[in-house]
Design a protein around this motif. Structure first.
Motif, mmCIF file in Angstrom:
data_model
loop_
_atom_site.group_PDB
_atom_site.id
_atom_site.type_symbol
_atom_site.label_atom_id
_atom_site.label_comp_id
_atom_site.label_asym_id
_atom_site.label_seq_id
_atom_site.Cartn_x
_atom_site.Cartn_y
_atom_site.Cartn_z
ATOM 1 N N GLU A 31 0.741 -1.174 0.057
ATOM 2 C CA GLU A 31 0.097 0.101 0.135
ATOM 3 C C GLU A 31 0.883 1.399 0.171
ATOM 4 N N VAL A 32 1.993 0.907 0.741
ATOM 5 C CA VAL A 32 2.977 2.455 0.607
ATOM 6 C C VAL A 32 3.093 2.630 -0.847
ATOM 7 N N ILE A 33 3.579 1.700 -1.639
ATOM 8 C CA ILE A 33 4.091 2.095 -2.868
ATOM 9 C C ILE A 33 2.683 2.559 -3.756
ATOM 10 N N ARG A 34 1.719 1.805 -3.648
ATOM 11 C CA ARG A 34 0.584 2.674 -4.255
ATOM 12 C C ARG A 34 0.352 4.086 -3.856
ATOM 13 N N ASP A 35 0.246 4.300 -2.668
ATOM 14 C CA ASP A 35 0.162 5.549 -2.314
ATOM 15 C C ASP A 35 1.258 6.461 -2.546
ATOM 16 N N LEU A 36 2.454 6.136 -2.764
ATOM 17 C CA LEU A 36 3.394 7.015 -3.047
ATOM 18 C C LEU A 36 3.314 7.514 -4.548
ATOM 19 N N ALA A 37 2.965 6.219 -5.389
ATOM 20 C CA ALA A 37 2.771 6.477 -7.062
ATOM 21 C C ALA A 37 1.715 7.497 -7.004
ATOM 22 N N GLU A 38 0.688 7.600 -6.473
ATOM 23 C CA GLU A 38 -0.423 8.404 -6.718
ATOM 24 C C GLU A 38 0.082 9.757 -6.114
ATOM 25 N N LEU A 39 0.564 10.139 -4.834
ATOM 26 C CA LEU A 39 0.972 11.198 -4.337
ATOM 27 C C LEU A 39 1.866 11.604 -5.377
ATOM 28 N N ARG A 40 2.943 11.133 -5.816
ATOM 29 C CA ARG A 40 4.000 11.721 -6.862
ATOM 30 C C ARG A 40 3.106 12.150 -8.049
ATOM 31 N N ASN A 41 2.062 11.306 -8.582
ATOM 32 C CA ASN A 41 1.446 11.834 -9.742
ATOM 33 C C ASN A 41 0.566 12.949 -9.759
ATOM 34 N N GLU A 42 -0.024 13.101 -8.495
ATOM 35 C CA GLU A 42 -0.840 14.171 -8.212
ATOM 36 C C GLU A 42 0.032 15.509 -8.057
ATOM 37 N N LYS A 43 1.160 15.468 -7.444
ATOM 38 C CA LYS A 43 1.991 16.513 -7.180
ATOM 39 C C LYS A 43 2.346 16.964 -8.737
ATOM 40 N N ALA A 44 2.774 15.880 -9.766
ATOM 41 C CA ALA A 44 3.145 16.252 -11.049
ATOM 42 C C ALA A 44 2.117 16.933 -11.614
ATOM 43 N N ARG A 45 0.838 16.595 -11.708
ATOM 44 C CA ARG A 45 -0.186 16.983 -12.306
ATOM 45 C C ARG A 45 -0.569 18.552 -11.717
ATOM 46 N N LEU A 46 -0.286 18.551 -10.375
ATOM 47 C CA LEU A 46 -0.433 19.868 -9.888
ATOM 48 C C LEU A 46 0.374 20.946 -10.596
ATOM 49 N N LEU A 47 1.590 20.450 -10.772
ATOM 50 C CA LEU A 47 2.760 21.443 -11.296
ATOM 51 C C LEU A 47 2.544 21.414 -12.827
ATOM 52 N N GLY A 48 1.605 20.762 -13.480
ATOM 53 C CA GLY A 48 1.452 21.117 -14.874
ATOM 54 C C GLY A 48 2.030 20.081 -15.658
ATOM 55 N N PHE A 49 2.285 18.924 -15.287
ATOM 56 C CA PHE A 49 2.990 17.911 -15.999
ATOM 57 C C PHE A 49 1.912 16.614 -16.042
ATOM 58 N N GLU A 50 2.288 15.776 -16.966
ATOM 59 C CA GLU A 50 1.350 14.813 -17.413
ATOM 60 C C GLU A 50 1.420 13.573 -15.963
ATOM 61 N N ASP A 51 2.788 13.478 -15.664
ATOM 62 C CA ASP A 51 2.781 12.475 -14.612
ATOM 63 C C ASP A 51 4.092 12.682 -13.949
ATOM 64 N N HIS A 52 4.731 12.009 -12.902
ATOM 65 C CA HIS A 52 5.808 11.894 -12.413
ATOM 66 C C HIS A 52 7.102 11.747 -13.444
ATOM 67 N N VAL A 53 6.996 10.884 -14.085
ATOM 68 C CA VAL A 53 7.857 10.648 -15.076
ATOM 69 C C VAL A 53 8.262 11.952 -16.005
ATOM 70 N N GLN A 54 7.410 12.568 -16.318
ATOM 71 C CA GLN A 54 7.503 13.751 -17.268
ATOM 72 C C GLN A 54 8.284 14.915 -16.300
ATOM 73 N N LEU A 55 7.926 14.947 -15.060
ATOM 74 C CA LEU A 55 8.429 15.851 -14.026
ATOM 75 C C LEU A 55 9.832 15.557 -13.686
ATOM 76 N N SER A 56 10.152 14.376 -13.614
ATOM 77 C CA SER A 56 11.309 13.865 -13.121
ATOM 78 C C SER A 56 12.453 14.272 -14.207
ATOM 79 N N VAL A 57 12.063 14.021 -15.496
ATOM 80 C CA VAL A 57 13.169 14.228 -16.509
ATOM 81 C C VAL A 57 13.379 15.469 -16.956
ATOM 82 N N GLN A 58 12.755 16.632 -16.341
ATOM 83 C CA GLN A 58 13.244 18.020 -16.100
ATOM 84 C C GLN A 58 14.325 17.972 -15.607
ATOM 85 N N THR A 59 14.730 17.173 -14.516
ATOM 86 C CA THR A 59 15.872 17.310 -13.919
ATOM 87 C C THR A 59 16.871 16.375 -13.907
#
Length: 669
Positions: free
Chosen positions: A251-279
């Motif tokens: 459940e920790v993994i599932r929650d982490l993935a969703e939290l990170r993807n929500e953060k990425a969408r909040l910042l204007g990215f499609e998902d956490h991968v797209q946000l990550s590649v920026q760096t």
């Protein structure tokens, strides 16, 4: 007790948890008041010295103070509570800064002013990086969205802590206790002695196989007792797995993935991968996908072909049905008769003292760097060696080397942490680098000195590469000197490069000496065992690629569509790895997901490709060729984050990267 400047080394023998907590909390308070003061004083006319360098020193002090005490974290519960109490607060300071609109506007005004446009290239690069980090940090969000972002960051941090806690708790309970010496047949004598010492330390009879990477590797490769291999395999793959939902990482993994993807969408990215590649140094998601696809096209057929060779080998061993715990043993056993020199014998020629001397000589020959051991370093453990780092007759920093296993140090601690980065302040004072290298070399037993097998050699050279990278940057502020800002791909290139030396028979022949009488091995004697080890590189590459697919797949899924079992199965299928057993849950113990490599694990493979291409220059010119080392320093190490890393690589090579040398090393050419 805290460090006022990077050159003031902490006396770890004297400091207490209470003093550490006070020092960190003081630094946090100074950071907050300092940021407010900068905004107030720079409102009329932002300048380089009083804006950029003023915040730079605040960043350096907060990070350095926290990291200075970090080596003590596992020494006691009281020490651990200091870091548990302050980590999220320190992290929050840095994140809050990136949401501070007033501070962002000051940077933006300076960057776009006539003064800013005429700053030198590295100062402009600094401002560009700062503005990008502000944008990725949520500076443009509304007040409500910033509040939500803070909540997400807090929950992500809590989940990462819980993930690691579950792994640590499971490891502590998963040691395999052996009382019948016959079950250890085939395991090299040095490793048997080490697991016997582990049992003695735990006041238990017999042998205790702790659930760490070194024991897992040795048992799976060498133990003739198939039931022991299975027992250790099952234990190692139970990390982070529990029937108790509070201790299970599913459940920790599932929650982490969703939290990170929500953060990425909040910042204007499609998902956490797209946000990550920026760096990251790789540049784009399309470039990442093309890179992984090119490896998949090579790896999958090679692994499928290799799997087909195991049937006859298994039959020779009386194994009717091949299981995952048989794979490494069959491959190792198949090649045993081809080599006069065993891996266990090889280890006897590489003492820690001898390897350390070789590393110091390597730094001197390639870069003109002298590592001078301090007689009284007052480090956090008597086995830790502290070096003053001298270049061109000047002290540029300090290197802590915590290479041996000891009390108060977690198993599998292999990392490099830079406490203080190189910088020059507004008054022109140089602040030295302080970096700590950790590895997990076992202490010597039965009168032997600490000895390194080939895996231990690779780990130590890898971390030494990280340390030299941080020590030899040529940039002048904390931000640009932080090599982590190259991303999890770029930052691994120098460390992967240093591993290349220990794959070379001529180099190993030049640094080896038997621990008893100093006897040397020839290149001809070493080449067969290296060839044997290289045969594993294709499978290692496939395993890394499979984990990269796991990492990216996890961070591209929504919670409603995330199926961990299917994700794991797909990653294996795409790489041709041996099918998993039902009990295997590799995501549950995949600690890279919570230690900064989330949506970035591919970086190890990307770094391997570029490292081997860089090493080809040394193969042509000479492994310790000083002009080539000087060029590596000037083109790769010194620029740090001041220019795109691919530009630095191509400048050193004089051409775009060529994957050929990597494919040769992995056997995939």
């Amino acid at each position: 007790m805290t460090l006022l400047q990077a050159e003031n080394l902490l006396d770890y023998r004297q400091v207490s948890p209470v003093q550490a907590l006070q020092a960190i909390e003081t630094s946090i308070a100074n950071y907050r008041t300092g940021i407010a003061a900068v905004i107030e004083h720079q409102a009329a006319l932002p300048t380089w010295d009083d804006l950029v360098l003023a915040v730079d020193v605040l960043d350096a002090d907060l990070q350095g103070t926290f990291y200075d005490f970090a080596p003590m974290a596992s020494h006691s519960d009281e020490w651990w509570q200091v870091f548990e109490k302050t980590y999220l607060e320190v992290d929050g300071c840095f994140k809050d800064k990136l949401r501070n609109v007033e501070l962002y506007r000051l940077y933006d005004r300076l960057a776009n002013s006539a003064v800013g446009q005429h700053l030198d290239s590295r100062k402009r690069a600094t401002l560009a990086l700062i503005l990008q980090e502000y944008e990725n940090g949520g500076v443009h969000l509304s007040t409500d969205d910033k509040t939500r972002l803070q909540q997400l960051d807090k929950r992500i941090g809590e989940h990462c802590t819980r993930f690691l806690g579950n792994v640590d708790a499971s490891i502590a309970s998963l040691a395999v206790h052996v009382t019948d010496e016959g079950r250890l047949e085939g395991i090299p004598a040095p490793q048997q002695a080490q697991i016997r010492s582990a049992a003695e330390a735990a006041v238990r009879p017999g042998w205790l196989i702790k659930c760490d990477e070194a024991n897992f590797t040795n048992v799976l490769k060498f133990a003739k007792d198939r039931s022991l291999r299975e027992q250790v395999y099952r234990a190692y793959h139970a990390q982070g797995v529990s029937d108790d939902p509070a201790l299970d990482n599913g459940e920790v993994i599932r929650d982490l993935a969703e939290l990170r993807n929500e953060k990425a969408r909040l910042l204007g990215f499609e998902d956490h991968v797209q946000l990550s590649v920026q760096t990251k140094s790789i540049g784009t998601v399309a470039g990442l996908e093309a890179f992984l696809q090119s490896l998949e096209d090579r790896v999958k057929p090679a692994m499928s072909a290799l799997a087909g060779t195991l049937g006859p080998l298994a039959a020779e061993q009386g194994i009717d049905s091949i299981e995952p715990w048989d794979i490494e043993y069959l491959h190792a056993n198949a090649r045993e008769s081809e080599n006069l020199l065993s891996e266990a014998t090889l280890q006897e020629y590489f003492t820690f003292e001898g390897v350390l001397a070789a590393l110091r000589e390597m730094a001197r020959r390639l870069f003109g760097v002298e590592l001078q051991a301090l007689e009284a370093s007052n480090a956090w453990h008597p086995s830790v060696i502290t070096f003053e780092v001298i270049k061109d007759h000047a002290s540029i920093g300090y290197l802590y080397l915590d290479a041996l296993q000891h009390d108060g140090k977690a198993a599998d601690t292999v990392k490099t942490v830079t406490h203080w980065h190189r910088r020059i302040d507004a008054e022109g004072r140089y602040h030295r680098v302080v970096v700590a290298v950790y590895s997990d070399i076992p202490q010597g037993v039965d009168g032997r000195p600490p000895l390194l097998d080939h895996l231990a050699l690779r780990k130590l050279y890898h971390e030494f590469g990280h340390a030299l990278h941080s020590l030899l940057v040529g940039t002048n502020n904390h931000l640009l000197s932080d090599t982590r800002r190259l991303g999890s791909d770029g930052v691994e290139v120098p460390s992967k490069l240093f591993e290349c030396w220990v794959w070379d028979a001529d180099y190993l022949a030049s640094i080896c000496a038997h621990h008893e009488d100093g006897r040397k091995l020839s290149s001809a004697e070493l080449e067969p065992v290296l060839s044997k080890l290289r045969a594993d590189n294709g499978r290692s590459t496939a395993a890394l690629l499979g984990r990269a697919f796991l990492d990216l797949g996890l961070h591209r899924s929504s919670r409603n569509t995330l199926d961990l079992t299917r994700l794991v199965a797909d990653s294996h299928q795409r790489t041709g790895l041996w099918p998993l057993k039902g009990f295997e849950k590799p995501l549950h113990g995949f600690t890279h997901l919570v230690t900064g490599y989330d949506a970035g694990f591919f970086g190890y493979l990307w770094a391997d490709v570029h490292a081997w291409d860089l090493f080809s220059r040394f193969e042509e010119a000479g492994l310790l060729d000083q002009p080539t080392g000087k060029m590596l320093l000037e083109e790769i190490f010194a620029p740090s984050v001041s220019r795109p890393f691919l530009q630095s690589i191509e400048s050193f090579l004089g051409r775009p990267t060529d994957v050929t040398r990597f494919l040769m090393w992995t056997g995939l050419a």
